[in-house]
Design a protein around this motif. Sequence first.
Motif, PDB file in Angstrom:
ATOM      1  N   LYS A 204      -4.795  28.279 -24.574  1.00 27.15           N
ATOM      2  CA  LYS A 204      -4.605  26.968 -25.205  1.00 27.15           C
ATOM      3  C   LYS A 204      -4.153  25.894 -24.197  1.00 27.15           C
ATOM      4  O   LYS A 204      -4.747  24.816 -24.137  1.00 27.15           O
ATOM      5  N   GLU A 205      -3.117  26.220 -23.395  1.00 25.87           N
ATOM      6  CA  GLU A 205      -2.577  25.210 -22.478  1.00 25.87           C
ATOM      7  C   GLU A 205      -3.598  24.836 -21.411  1.00 25.87           C
ATOM      8  O   GLU A 205      -3.799  23.664 -21.099  1.00 25.87           O
ATOM      9  N   GLU A 206      -4.249  25.889 -20.871  1.00 26.05           N
ATOM     10  CA  GLU A 206      -5.251  25.648 -19.814  1.00 26.05           C
ATOM     11  C   GLU A 206      -6.390  24.762 -20.346  1.00 26.05           C
ATOM     12  O   GLU A 206      -6.808  23.793 -19.707  1.00 26.05           O
ATOM     13  N   LEU A 207      -6.867  25.118 -21.553  1.00 23.93           N
ATOM     14  CA  LEU A 207      -8.001  24.374 -22.101  1.00 23.93           C
ATOM     15  C   LEU A 207      -7.610  22.982 -22.591  1.00 23.93           C
ATOM     16  O   LEU A 207      -8.425  22.066 -22.567  1.00 23.93           O
ATOM     17  N   LYS A 208      -6.363  22.852 -22.979  1.00 21.23           N
ATOM     18  CA  LYS A 208      -5.884  21.525 -23.386  1.00 21.23           C
ATOM     19  C   LYS A 208      -5.974  20.571 -22.189  1.00 21.23           C
ATOM     20  O   LYS A 208      -6.415  19.425 -22.321  1.00 21.23           O
ATOM     21  N   GLN A 209      -5.565  21.097 -21.023  1.00 19.42           N
ATOM     22  CA  GLN A 209      -5.630  20.285 -19.801  1.00 19.42           C
ATOM     23  C   GLN A 209      -7.092  19.987 -19.435  1.00 19.42           C
ATOM     24  O   GLN A 209      -7.449  18.861 -19.099  1.00 19.42           O
ATOM     25  N   TRP A 210      -7.936  21.029 -19.567  1.00 18.47           N
ATOM     26  CA  TRP A 210      -9.353  20.865 -19.217  1.00 18.47           C
ATOM     27  C   TRP A 210     -10.021  19.833 -20.126  1.00 18.47           C
ATOM     28  O   TRP A 210     -10.767  18.966 -19.675  1.00 18.47           O
ATOM     29  N   PHE A 211      -9.718  19.911 -21.428  1.00 19.44           N
ATOM     30  CA  PHE A 211     -10.282  18.928 -22.364  1.00 19.44           C
ATOM     31  C   PHE A 211      -9.736  17.527 -22.067  1.00 19.44           C
ATOM     32  O   PHE A 211     -10.421  16.534 -22.290  1.00 19.44           O
ATOM     33  N   GLY A 212      -8.514  17.498 -21.569  1.00 21.75           N
ATOM     34  CA  GLY A 212      -7.940  16.201 -21.161  1.00 21.75           C
ATOM     35  C   GLY A 212      -8.773  15.569 -20.051  1.00 21.75           C
ATOM     36  O   GLY A 212      -9.014  14.362 -20.053  1.00 21.75           O
ATOM     37  N   TRP A 213      -9.226  16.398 -19.113  1.00 22.03           N
ATOM     38  CA  TRP A 213     -10.094  15.874 -18.038  1.00 22.03           C
ATOM     39  C   TRP A 213     -11.442  15.445 -18.609  1.00 22.03           C
ATOM     40  O   TRP A 213     -11.998  14.426 -18.193  1.00 22.03           O
TER      41      TRP A 213
END
Lengths: 116, 175
Positions: free
Chosen positions: B109-118
């Motif tokens: 979740k945290e990793e993908l949250k950051q990725w979606f932020g990009w």
Amino acid sequence: MKKKQDFDPFAPANRVNRVEVSPFLFSRVVSKIESRREEKSHREVMGWKGAMTGRRAQGVSTSRQFTWIFTALLVVFLEVIVIRGALQGPRSGEVAGAEWMGVFLNQTEQLYDHEN
Amino acid sequence: MQSLEEIYRQHAHRVYNIALNHLRNVEDAEEVVQDVFLTVHEKGIQFEGKSSLGTWIYRIAVNRSLDKLKLRGAQKRGWGVLQYFDVFTQWVPQQNTEFNHPGVALEYKEELKQWFGWIDRLPEKQRTALILVRMEGLDISEASQILGTTEKAVESLLGRARKNLIKFSQKSEGK
């Protein structure tokens, strides 16, 4: 340490799973379609177009109605002019013109007095 | 001619996932699905058949999702101020911006949250090309039809998206 060329910025996309759509969603779409259809028919019944359609269904011609209303208003307007004229009594055009000029001259005089 | 239910059964799944990957919010994605199929119902007669029905539906899905994102952005920029005044809040349509993607496992979740932020920082077309090709698994020609562009343009969009994502990740590592 990872080299720049090893890093695949699209790789996290593989960790996002596809999600099944809720089975109740289609019934919501259908109910929205129905409510829009009802709203549209209600608007047609309540609106101007609807009223006219209703009258047409009753066999009342709308253009004939407008002609009658227009004629009635014209008759009332003409009667008002006639009654006003009758109340003021018979006047010659000359008298009316002199009266009007009198008002005009008086106003000019007032203006002249005011300026001097 | 297909009934709406048949069309829905064929395409709703992909429409939902396109919306979900753009918006990362279940309620918003469901709203998009409803909007899309209402449009299909209302404008189905106007569908010219130049492209396939699926392409047309997915294009509507992409446009509706982007509209919702723009509304979110506008709310963040301007309407946030209005929320200080209770009177106005009832007039402002509230957008839920919370990350709520049921396709993301808790450990990522945290990793993908950051990725979606990009991904959110990418230009619209790059973002959509990435979602259609890399997340939805569409081929380049299908994606190009949905985006209304050429296959080469889609490849170029993906290339630029890749470069931008690398840049964003390097910046976040440098912090």
